[in-house]
Enzyme design. Structure first.
Site, PDB file in Angstrom:
ATOM      1  CB  SER A   1      33.544  37.172  37.239  1.00 59.10           C
ATOM      2  OG  SER A   1      32.225  37.289  37.509  1.00 59.10           O
TER       3      SER A   1
ATOM      4  CG  HIS B   1      37.304  35.704  35.565  1.00 64.63           C
ATOM      5  ND1 HIS B   1      38.019  36.768  35.473  1.00 64.63           N
ATOM      6  CD2 HIS B   1      36.293  35.874  35.377  1.00 64.63           C
ATOM      7  CE1 HIS B   1      37.240  37.549  35.043  1.00 64.63           C
ATOM      8  NE2 HIS B   1      35.989  37.057  35.039  1.00 64.63           N
TER       9      HIS B   1
ATOM     10  CE  LYS C   1      36.577  38.506  31.384  1.00 66.53           C
ATOM     11  NZ  LYS C   1      35.203  37.933  31.856  1.00 66.53           N
TER      12      LYS C   1
END
Ligand SMILES: *Cc1c(COP(=O)(O)O)cnc(C)c1O
Length: 383
Positions: free
Chosen positions: A182, A210, A239
């Site tokens: 990250s 991610h 996200k």
């Protein structure tokens, strides 16, 4: 002053002296990747909303409709009355995206890791964690009560050495890593990790917070390593999917055990129906628009090429500046130019590696990416 307040004040003073105190900054996120902060409009390079889906009309409409039809909150734990049918629909879709038998949705990604690791290992077991894995992977490992040992970042040889030395002395071993790191944006060597795990009967957990939505046409980092066997595929809805919540994809048996034993499923309120509906709408978009999912990485690569950095492996690009103060100053300069790039400092990253963490998103205009690159080139020249 009470001893509690004295403790808090002393701690704050120490943090401030080290430029490590953090401040909340009320921020209104607008459309097209813009944010409003302190009365100023800035183009954000710090949001994890990689595809802009948190503001996509279909995603917003799905969330609004679900809230209107089913209420604002889940009303209970999933095991009591909080298991809205949308959660099951979402699990089916997530399992399909990841190519697993089943999936379990959690209230957040943090809760997914905090609940999953202790479901599979405990005292007398071993957890080996990549040194740069996300804080909630560490939290899950600690909560499990298993012995927890870091292996050097992306160092498969070190992992193998630890397993060779320790495997015989413990019952169960779980190996945990981020799929996309990250704060560094690099990928874990999931194929090599998986092979080492197979050789030592260790269970691999990959946190793809991610990767989902932005790598391998949205399927995430595991899909870049077709030979890797990853029995615990964790991720977040918060996200690229633009919603909120977390998940673990895996076999039916793994998911069935999570749903009856993971403490963050049993003792926490279910995901609100609106969050599930938004994530479902986001998955529709991700699965039908592969070209959209490729944009964040393409922009990151254009940036790294323009700055002269190694090619980006994900939409996250770190620009390491060293001291916390240098990162803060660089961030302030970019903000004066209308660009929001938050400085990341210890303890989020190791001491001496404070950085700008740049997150690229499908919505950022190419001309602004080029302008950011030219300013960052200058910042690096002066550093
Ligand atoms: C953001 C993040 C999480 C936590 O997910 P939330 O849904 O925000 O709780 C977990 N792991 C990684 C690697 C993350 O970046």
């Amino acid at each position: 002053m009470s001893s509690l307040d004295a403790f808090a004040s002393d701690k704050l003073a120490t943090l401030e002296a080290g430029h490590l105190r953090r401040w909340l900054q009320p921020t209104r996120r607008l459309e097209r990747g813009l944010v409003e902060r302190g009365g100023k409009r800035l183009l954000s390079f710090s949001c994890n909303d990689y595809l802009g889906l948190s503001h996509h009309p279909a995603v917003r409409a799905a969330a609004a409709e679900a809230a209107l039809n089913y209420g604002a909150g889940a009303g209970g734990s999933r095991l009591v009355t909080g298991d809205h049918p949308l959660l099951g629909d979402l699990e089916t879709r997530l399992a399909r995206l990841k190519g697993t038998e089943a999936a379990c949705v959690f209230g957040s990604g943090y809760l997914a890791n905090a609940g999953t690791i202790p479901t599979f290992v405990g005292p007398g077991d071993l957890v080996l964690v990549d040194a740069l894995a996300h804080a909630c992977v560490w939290a899950g490992a600690k909560l499990s009560g298993a012995e927890t040992i870091p292996f050097r970042h992306n160092d498969v040889g070190h992992l193998e050495e630890l397993l060779t030395g320790l495997r015989a002395g413990v019952r169960r071993v779980l190996v945990a890593t981020d799929g996309v790191f990250s704060m560094d944006g690099d990928l874990a060597p999931l194929d090599a990790l998986s092979a080492v795990c197979a050789a030592h009967d260790a269970w691999l957990l990959s946190d793809d917070a991610h990767g989902v939505g932005v790598l391998a046409e949205g399927r995430g980092s595991a899909a870049l390593f077709p030979d890797a066997v990853i029995p615990l595929q964790m991720g977040t809805l918060s996200k690229a999917l633009g919603s909120f919540g977390g998940y673990v994809c895996g076999s039916q048996a793994v998911v069935d055990l999570l749903k009856t034993r993971a403490r963050t499923v049993v003792y926490a309120t279910g995901l609100p129906p609106a969050s599930a509906a938004a994530a479902l709408a986001a998955l529709d978009i991700i699965e039908s628009q592969p070209a959209l999912t490729a944009l964040p990485l393409a922009k990151a690569r254009a940036f790294t090429e323009a700055v002269g950095l190694p090619p980006a492996q994900s939409p996250i690009v770190p620009v390491i500046l060293g001291e916390a103060q240098a990162a803060l100053k660089a961030s302030e300069r970019l903000q004066a130019e209308g660009l929001l790039v938050v400085a990341i400092r210890p303890p989020t990253v190791p001491v001496g590696t404070a950085r700008l963490r740049i997150a690229f998103s499908a919505e950022q205009p190419d001309a602004e990416v080029a302008r950011l690159a030219s300013i960052v080139r200058d910042i690096r020249k002066r550093a």
